[in-house]
Design a protein around this motif. Structure first.
Motif, mmCIF file in Angstrom:
data_model
loop_
_atom_site.group_PDB
_atom_site.id
_atom_site.type_symbol
_atom_site.label_atom_id
_atom_site.label_comp_id
_atom_site.label_asym_id
_atom_site.label_seq_id
_atom_site.Cartn_x
_atom_site.Cartn_y
_atom_site.Cartn_z
ATOM 1 N N VAL A 9 0.959 -1.489 0.033
ATOM 2 C CA VAL A 9 0.300 0.011 -0.007
ATOM 3 C C VAL A 9 0.750 1.435 -0.218
ATOM 4 O O VAL A 9 0.975 2.585 -0.790
ATOM 5 C CB VAL A 9 -0.305 0.198 1.331
ATOM 6 N N LEU A 10 2.201 1.302 0.754
ATOM 7 C CA LEU A 10 2.624 2.787 0.850
ATOM 8 C C LEU A 10 3.529 2.164 -0.266
ATOM 9 O O LEU A 10 3.615 3.395 -0.848
ATOM 10 C CB LEU A 10 3.582 2.195 1.868
ATOM 11 N N TYR A 11 3.975 1.334 -0.783
ATOM 12 C CA TYR A 11 4.735 1.329 -2.739
ATOM 13 C C TYR A 11 3.209 2.953 -3.453
ATOM 14 O O TYR A 11 4.229 3.193 -4.072
ATOM 15 C CB TYR A 11 4.345 0.420 -3.128
ATOM 16 N N ILE A 12 2.489 1.831 -3.699
ATOM 17 C CA ILE A 12 1.768 2.425 -3.888
ATOM 18 C C ILE A 12 1.624 4.248 -3.724
ATOM 19 O O ILE A 12 1.548 5.065 -4.718
ATOM 20 C CB ILE A 12 0.010 2.097 -4.084
ATOM 21 N N VAL A 13 1.439 4.795 -2.508
ATOM 22 C CA VAL A 13 1.282 6.255 -2.122
ATOM 23 C C VAL A 13 2.277 6.875 -2.828
ATOM 24 O O VAL A 13 2.673 7.932 -3.230
ATOM 25 C CB VAL A 13 0.928 6.515 -0.594
ATOM 26 N N LYS A 14 3.441 6.418 -2.073
ATOM 27 C CA LYS A 14 5.155 7.039 -1.961
ATOM 28 C C LYS A 14 5.012 7.304 -3.530
ATOM 29 O O LYS A 14 5.930 7.720 -4.918
ATOM 30 C CB LYS A 14 6.111 6.093 -1.719
ATOM 31 N N ALA A 37 1.029 0.602 9.569
ATOM 32 C CA ALA A 37 0.977 -1.518 9.690
ATOM 33 C C ALA A 37 0.633 -1.591 11.164
ATOM 34 O O ALA A 37 -0.502 -2.116 11.394
ATOM 35 C CB ALA A 37 2.706 -2.559 9.871
ATOM 36 N N ALA A 38 0.643 -0.231 12.010
ATOM 37 C CA ALA A 38 0.064 -0.274 13.352
ATOM 38 C C ALA A 38 -1.518 0.254 13.117
ATOM 39 O O ALA A 38 -2.113 -0.482 13.909
ATOM 40 C CB ALA A 38 0.676 0.611 14.199
ATOM 41 N N MET A 39 -1.421 0.774 12.114
ATOM 42 C CA MET A 39 -2.743 1.431 12.195
ATOM 43 C C MET A 39 -3.547 0.845 11.165
ATOM 44 O O MET A 39 -4.997 1.061 11.520
ATOM 45 C CB MET A 39 -2.500 2.814 11.136
ATOM 46 N N PHE A 40 -3.241 0.066 10.344
ATOM 47 C CA PHE A 40 -3.553 -1.425 9.479
ATOM 48 C C PHE A 40 -4.496 -2.677 10.031
ATOM 49 O O PHE A 40 -4.922 -3.706 9.342
ATOM 50 C CB PHE A 40 -3.224 -1.390 8.222
ATOM 51 N N ALA A 41 -3.376 -2.895 10.866
ATOM 52 C CA ALA A 41 -3.840 -3.913 12.241
ATOM 53 C C ALA A 41 -4.917 -4.704 11.709
ATOM 54 O O ALA A 41 -5.192 -5.640 11.939
ATOM 55 C CB ALA A 41 -2.808 -3.792 13.096
ATOM 56 N N ASP A 42 -5.726 -3.952 12.162
ATOM 57 C CA ASP A 42 -7.136 -4.229 12.075
ATOM 58 C C ASP A 42 -8.177 -4.813 10.636
ATOM 59 O O ASP A 42 -9.465 -4.941 11.115
ATOM 60 C CB ASP A 42 -8.307 -3.877 13.192
ATOM 61 N N TYR A 43 -7.768 -3.588 10.000
ATOM 62 C CA TYR A 43 -7.810 -4.411 8.241
ATOM 63 C C TYR A 43 -7.823 -4.889 7.644
ATOM 64 O O TYR A 43 -6.163 -5.640 7.526
ATOM 65 C CB TYR A 43 -8.143 -2.615 8.226
ATOM 66 N N ASP A 44 -8.469 -5.701 6.631
ATOM 67 C CA ASP A 44 -7.703 -5.810 5.798
ATOM 68 C C ASP A 44 -7.459 -6.019 4.377
ATOM 69 O O ASP A 44 -7.895 -4.606 4.294
ATOM 70 C CB ASP A 44 -9.504 -7.092 5.000
ATOM 71 N N TYR A 45 -6.559 -6.223 3.540
ATOM 72 C CA TYR A 45 -5.889 -5.388 2.650
ATOM 73 C C TYR A 45 -7.019 -4.858 2.399
ATOM 74 O O TYR A 45 -6.251 -4.163 1.298
ATOM 75 C CB TYR A 45 -4.902 -6.891 2.106
ATOM 76 N N LYS A 46 -8.240 -5.820 1.037
ATOM 77 C CA LYS A 46 -9.324 -5.792 -0.048
ATOM 78 C C LYS A 46 -9.813 -3.713 0.986
ATOM 79 O O LYS A 46 -9.806 -3.118 0.252
ATOM 80 C CB LYS A 46 -9.909 -6.933 0.401
ATOM 81 N N THR A 47 -9.505 -3.995 2.318
ATOM 82 C CA THR A 47 -10.866 -2.023 2.477
ATOM 83 C C THR A 47 -9.611 -1.876 2.654
ATOM 84 O O THR A 47 -10.083 -0.839 1.820
ATOM 85 C CB THR A 47 -10.743 -3.178 4.509
ATOM 86 N N VAL A 48 -8.655 -1.760 2.492
ATOM 87 C CA VAL A 48 -7.422 -0.551 2.709
ATOM 88 C C VAL A 48 -7.541 -0.431 1.267
ATOM 89 O O VAL A 48 -7.590 1.220 0.882
ATOM 90 C CB VAL A 48 -6.151 -1.081 3.540
ATOM 91 N N CYS A 49 -7.004 -0.962 0.028
ATOM 92 C CA CYS A 49 -7.287 -0.950 -0.965
ATOM 93 C C CYS A 49 -7.822 -0.641 -1.134
ATOM 94 O O CYS A 49 -7.842 0.897 -1.826
ATOM 95 C CB CYS A 49 -6.497 -1.913 -1.899
#
Length: 68
Positions: A9-14, A37-49
């Motif tokens: 995800v951060l690669y996309i942002v950067k 990573a700490a902020m996203f720990a409780d989320y799944d990858y699809k949701t964050v994307c």
């Protein structure tokens, strides 16, 4: 979400905001990864994307997302 997924995800942002991150040191990049990573720990990858996609499609200020 895993740290590896967060890194993707951060690669996309950067990649989207290269000027903002151009002077980041390795230490700063690792700290950013740990924070996100700490902020996203409780989320799944699809949701964050999906959230990132929405942010990028609607962002008009020219600033990357923040973990707040």
């Amino acid at each position: 979400m895993t740290k590896e997924e967060t890194l993707r995800v951060l690669y996309i942002v950067k990649s989207t905001y290269p000027q903002h991150y151009r002077n980041f040191s390795d230490h700063e990049s690792r700290a950013m990864l740990d924070t996100w990573a700490a902020m996203f720990a409780d989320y799944d990858y699809k949701t964050v994307c999906a959230g990132l996609k929405t942010f990028l499609a609607n962002e008009v200020q020219g600033f990357p997302p923040s973990p707040g």
